[in-house]
Design a protein around this motif. Sequence first.
Motif, short mmCIF file in Angstrom:
data_model
loop_
_atom_site.label_atom_id
_atom_site.label_comp_id
_atom_site.label_asym_id
_atom_site.label_seq_id
_atom_site.Cartn_x
_atom_site.Cartn_y
_atom_site.Cartn_z
N ASP A 24 6.19 -6.36 -2.50
CA ASP A 24 5.19 -7.43 -2.37
C ASP A 24 5.25 -8.09 -0.99
O ASP A 24 4.21 -8.52 -0.47
N GLU A 25 6.46 -8.20 -0.42
CA GLU A 25 6.58 -8.79 0.91
C GLU A 25 5.86 -7.94 1.95
O GLU A 25 5.17 -8.47 2.83
N VAL A 26 6.02 -6.63 1.84
CA VAL A 26 5.40 -5.73 2.81
C VAL A 26 3.90 -5.69 2.60
O VAL A 26 3.12 -5.72 3.56
N LEU A 27 3.47 -5.64 1.35
CA LEU A 27 2.03 -5.60 1.06
C LEU A 27 1.35 -6.87 1.53
O LEU A 27 0.20 -6.84 1.98
N ALA A 28 2.05 -8.00 1.44
CA ALA A 28 1.48 -9.25 1.94
C ALA A 28 1.29 -9.17 3.45
O ALA A 28 0.28 -9.65 3.99
N ARG A 29 2.25 -8.55 4.14
CA ARG A 29 2.13 -8.36 5.58
C ARG A 29 0.93 -7.47 5.91
O ARG A 29 0.25 -7.66 6.92
N ALA A 30 0.69 -6.49 5.05
CA ALA A 30 -0.43 -5.57 5.24
C ALA A 30 -1.73 -6.15 4.71
O ALA A 30 -2.78 -5.49 4.82
N GLN A 31 -1.67 -7.35 4.16
CA GLN A 31 -2.84 -8.01 3.57
C GLN A 31 -3.53 -7.09 2.57
O GLN A 31 -4.75 -7.01 2.50
N ASP A 32 -2.67 -6.37 1.80
CA ASP A 32 -3.15 -5.44 0.78
C ASP A 32 -4.02 -4.33 1.34
O ASP A 32 -4.78 -3.68 0.63
N GLY A 33 -3.91 -4.10 2.65
CA GLY A 33 -4.61 -2.98 3.26
C GLY A 33 -3.72 -1.75 3.30
O GLY A 33 -2.80 -1.62 2.49
N ASN A 34 -3.97 -0.86 4.24
CA ASN A 34 -3.16 0.35 4.35
C ASN A 34 -1.78 0.00 4.88
O ASN A 34 -1.65 -0.45 6.02
N VAL A 35 -0.77 0.23 4.09
CA VAL A 35 0.58 -0.18 4.45
C VAL A 35 1.29 0.95 5.19
O VAL A 35 1.09 2.14 4.90
N GLY A 36 2.12 0.59 6.16
CA GLY A 36 2.84 1.59 6.94
C GLY A 36 4.13 1.02 7.50
O GLY A 36 4.50 -0.13 7.24
N ARG A 37 4.80 1.83 8.28
CA ARG A 37 6.10 1.43 8.83
C ARG A 37 6.03 0.15 9.67
O ARG A 37 6.97 -0.66 9.62
N PRO A 38 4.96 -0.09 10.47
CA PRO A 38 4.93 -1.35 11.23
C PRO A 38 5.01 -2.59 10.34
O PRO A 38 5.62 -3.60 10.73
N HIS A 39 4.44 -2.53 9.15
CA HIS A 39 4.52 -3.67 8.24
C HIS A 39 5.94 -3.87 7.73
O HIS A 39 6.43 -4.99 7.61
N VAL A 40 6.61 -2.76 7.41
CA VAL A 40 8.01 -2.84 7.00
C VAL A 40 8.84 -3.43 8.13
O VAL A 40 9.69 -4.31 7.91
N ALA A 41 8.60 -2.97 9.35
CA ALA A 41 9.36 -3.46 10.50
C ALA A 41 9.18 -4.97 10.68
O ALA A 41 10.16 -5.69 10.96
N ARG A 42 7.96 -5.46 10.49
CA ARG A 42 7.73 -6.91 10.67
C ARG A 42 8.44 -7.72 9.59
O ARG A 42 8.94 -8.82 9.87
#
Length: 280
Positions: free
Chosen positions: A119-137
């Motif tokens: 959920d933390e990563v998906l929030a960073r991706a704003q529920d869009g296409n999730v990828g490694r940059p979102h995990v990194a942030r």
Amino acid sequence: MRVDLHLHTTASDGLLEPAALVSAVRAARLQVFSVTDHDTVDALAEVEAQARALGLRLIPGIELSAMWHRVEFHILGYFVDPADAALLAFLQDRREARGRRLQLMLNRLRTLGMAVEADEVLARAQDGNVGRPHVARVLVDRGFVASTDEAFERYLGDGKPAYVPRPDVTVAEAIRTIHDAGGLASLAHPGLHNRDDAIPDLMAAGLDAIEAYHVCHSAGVTAHYRRLAERRGLLLTGGSDFHGGTGGDHGPAPGMPCLPEAEFVRLEAAVPARRAAMRS
């Protein structure tokens, strides 16, 4: 005419919302631009409306991740129909594959002592296409690393402990998907890969162009790909690869660099012939 054909929004791994990106495009005095989010066209409708209101021209685009043997390439698509049913089905499959990949990466991070929730990563991706940059942030936010560059260098980069290979889409499949949606296919930032040996295979699959102009290409590299394109009969594309921030392999602002106007005119002129070929 100032042209930038490589920009990203928060629909993929960019930092700017669509409206904010259009404002940045206007501030950079661009007249023509393309949003090429990774594996999604979700931002295009909003960007088109904002651009039209400001008298700017949007070229509908996308950037697809695809494999050539064991090498990952990015294939840019231009003049695509964002409502094409086959394209949307392809992208939905890619979105689901990204979700599965995310869970595998998080499992690996957990075994390394870094418990991060999806959920933390998906929030960073704003529920869009999730990828490694979102995990990194998220790793930066949680204090596990000091920067996204460190996250990739230690954990998320190719061959690192939390790296999970992307589910395979071949370059031929990516190029065909772009063509079926009415677009032209261009190899993104070839100078980052240094795999010119792949270009004949990509051309056999229908590659139309290469991105000679990119923020990470020196003048010498740009000249090399201009010559290569001329020898092989390929069109040229280019742009800043702007993601809303600075550093890494991305331009610090839209229009750095631009695609020369004459090359854009040639690119656009090739669209009818490509579409006719797909109908035949």
